[in-house]
Scaffold this motif. Structure first.
Motif, PDB file in Angstrom:
ATOM      1  N   VAL A  87      -0.855   5.444   4.949  1.00 40.83           N
ATOM      2  CA  VAL A  87      -1.921   4.608   4.793  1.00 40.83           C
ATOM      3  C   VAL A  87      -1.860   3.059   4.472  1.00 40.83           C
ATOM      4  O   VAL A  87      -2.370   2.213   5.120  1.00 40.83           O
ATOM      5  N   ILE A  88      -0.686   2.483   3.561  1.00 38.99           N
ATOM      6  CA  ILE A  88      -0.272   1.375   3.332  1.00 38.99           C
ATOM      7  C   ILE A  88       0.140   0.662   4.460  1.00 38.99           C
ATOM      8  O   ILE A  88      -0.222  -0.590   4.598  1.00 38.99           O
ATOM      9  N   ALA A 123      -0.965  -4.757   1.296  1.00 38.92           N
ATOM     10  CA  ALA A 123      -1.270  -3.342   1.292  1.00 38.92           C
ATOM     11  C   ALA A 123      -0.240  -2.660   0.063  1.00 38.92           C
ATOM     12  O   ALA A 123      -0.794  -1.727  -0.410  1.00 38.92           O
ATOM     13  N   GLY A 124       0.776  -3.140  -0.007  1.00 37.43           N
ATOM     14  CA  GLY A 124       1.945  -2.472  -0.863  1.00 37.43           C
ATOM     15  C   GLY A 124       1.514  -2.576  -2.239  1.00 37.43           C
ATOM     16  O   GLY A 124       1.518  -1.768  -3.087  1.00 37.43           O
ATOM     17  N   ILE A 125       1.009  -3.817  -2.723  1.00 43.54           N
ATOM     18  CA  ILE A 125       0.218  -4.044  -3.787  1.00 43.54           C
ATOM     19  C   ILE A 125      -1.012  -3.340  -4.107  1.00 43.54           C
ATOM     20  O   ILE A 125      -0.992  -2.784  -5.103  1.00 43.54           O
ATOM     21  N   ALA A 126      -1.680  -3.236  -3.313  1.00 46.38           N
ATOM     22  CA  ALA A 126      -3.121  -2.492  -3.540  1.00 46.38           C
ATOM     23  C   ALA A 126      -2.537  -0.938  -3.516  1.00 46.38           C
ATOM     24  O   ALA A 126      -3.389  -0.191  -4.402  1.00 46.38           O
ATOM     25  N   GLY A 127      -1.535  -0.627  -2.985  1.00 45.76           N
ATOM     26  CA  GLY A 127      -1.051   0.754  -2.966  1.00 45.76           C
ATOM     27  C   GLY A 127      -0.134   1.130  -3.931  1.00 45.76           C
ATOM     28  O   GLY A 127       0.496   2.345  -4.106  1.00 45.76           O
ATOM     29  N   ALA A 128       0.148   0.240  -5.016  1.00 41.22           N
ATOM     30  CA  ALA A 128       1.128   0.669  -5.950  1.00 41.22           C
ATOM     31  C   ALA A 128       2.448   0.727  -5.361  1.00 41.22           C
ATOM     32  O   ALA A 128       3.372   1.562  -6.206  1.00 41.22           O
TER      33      ALA A 128
END
Length: 340
Positions: A87-88, A123-128
């Protein structure tokens, strides 16, 4: 679910590669077309073929994108599923494509490279996920500033040397010879564009492929990924980029054949060195645009239309954070929709 998400990554990545082709096609051919060294049809055809060839010359940039920006294997190992990681990547690609289309619509030669990296980071930051900030700085941010400076300075200095060497030559004969030489310099630039930009898509597809077991992360990128990415950028280039071509070829400065040859040659060298030597995914757009400014400044500083240049620089500065923001928003949306 995992297979569907992986297929979505491949489709979106190739779509991004296609938009990269028509968005950045002007980079390799704008000066050659504006000086009438090549017709638009011939120039686009040549650029499309050489983009394809250049995409197959190496994988150093692809591996940087796949392994050195965002670490997805940590998420997969911790959660025991690949859904989150995929998803990321999907969200990152949507962010990059969205920014590409916005800047294409307004005719701004922004960076597809930094749109993709911005999307991945957001997207990586949002997805931790684990964002490799050291690599982002060393392999993205520093080259992002370095390559345009080298493009401008190198083009300016070499153009000054060319003008001095040709100070007694007849202008008509000089222009005729440089129009012929531009065929080679435009070809070299198109090859460098493929070497840099198609590999970024290879890297993203490779991320998805090794996440779901379609490829081995410790081995070379599979040939099917290389060929599909090369074909997508080549087809996109063949589709053309008239809006941005006008910005690069005429709105920044009226380019003559000697200046066009020098700008293309310097840009090609920067792309090769950054890809093969430093493994850095730099922007073809940034490099070409500043090289054109560099050769233009040898006429006089006022010959460069700095108002247009300012708009381009603003687009450059906005690209990373804007694509990151869209990537972050798309991750949150997909996370909600898929119930992850």
């Amino acid at each position: 679910m995992e297979i569907a998400l992986a297929i979505a990554v491949v489709v979106l990545a190739l779509s991004f590669d296609f938009t990269n082709g028509f968005h950045d096609a002007a980079n390799a051919i704008a000066t050659s077309v504006s000086t009438r060294a090549l017709t638009p049809k011939i120039a686009l055809g040549m650029a499309a073929v050489l983009n394809f060839v250049g995409a197959l010359l190496g994988t150093t940039v692809a591996n940087t994108i796949a392994k050195d920006i965002v670490r997805l294997d940590d998420l997969t190992a911790a959660e025991g599923t690949n859904h989150h990681a995929l998803v990321i990547v999907v969200a990152a690609l949507i962010g990059a494509i969205t920014w590409n289309m916005i800047t294409w619509w307004f005719g701004l030669p922004s960076s597809s490279t930094h749109a993709l990296i911005g999307g991945l980071v957001g997207a990586g930051i949002a997805g931790a996920a684990s964002v490799q900030w050291g690599n982002v700085t060393d392999k993205v941010v520093i080259p992002m500033f370095l390559s345009p400076l080298i493009g401008f300075g190198g083009a300016y200095l070499i153009m000054c040397a060319v003008l001095w060497l040709l100070r007694k030559a007849a202008p008509s004969k000089t222009n005729r010879r440089f129009r012929l030489a531009q065929t080679a310099s435009a070809a070299a630039l198109a090859l460098g564009h493929g070497l840099q930009d198609a590999q970024k898509t290879m890297g993203v597809i490779f991320m998805a492929a090794y996440t779901v077991g379609w490829a081995d992360a410790t081995k070379d990128i599979p040939i099917w990924i290389k060929l599909s990415a090369a074909a997508a950028i080549s087809l996109g280039t063949a589709a053309g980029g008239g809006r941005i071509m006008r910005t690069l070829g005429r709105k920044i400065i009226e380019v003559d054949p000697p200046r066009g040859f020098v700008a293309e040659s310097v840009s090609a060298v920067v792309l090769y060195v950054m890809a093969m030597g430093l493994h850095a995914p730099v922007s073809t757009t940034h490099t070409v645009t500043t090289a054109i400014m560099g050769v233009g400044a040898t006429k006089r500083l006022s010959a460069v239309r700095w108002g247009v240049a300012k708009s381009i620089v603003v687009a450059w500065i906005l690209t990373l954070p804007a694509a990151a923001l869209v990537g972050w928003v798309m991750y949150e949306f997909l996370h909600f929709v898929l119930g992850l």
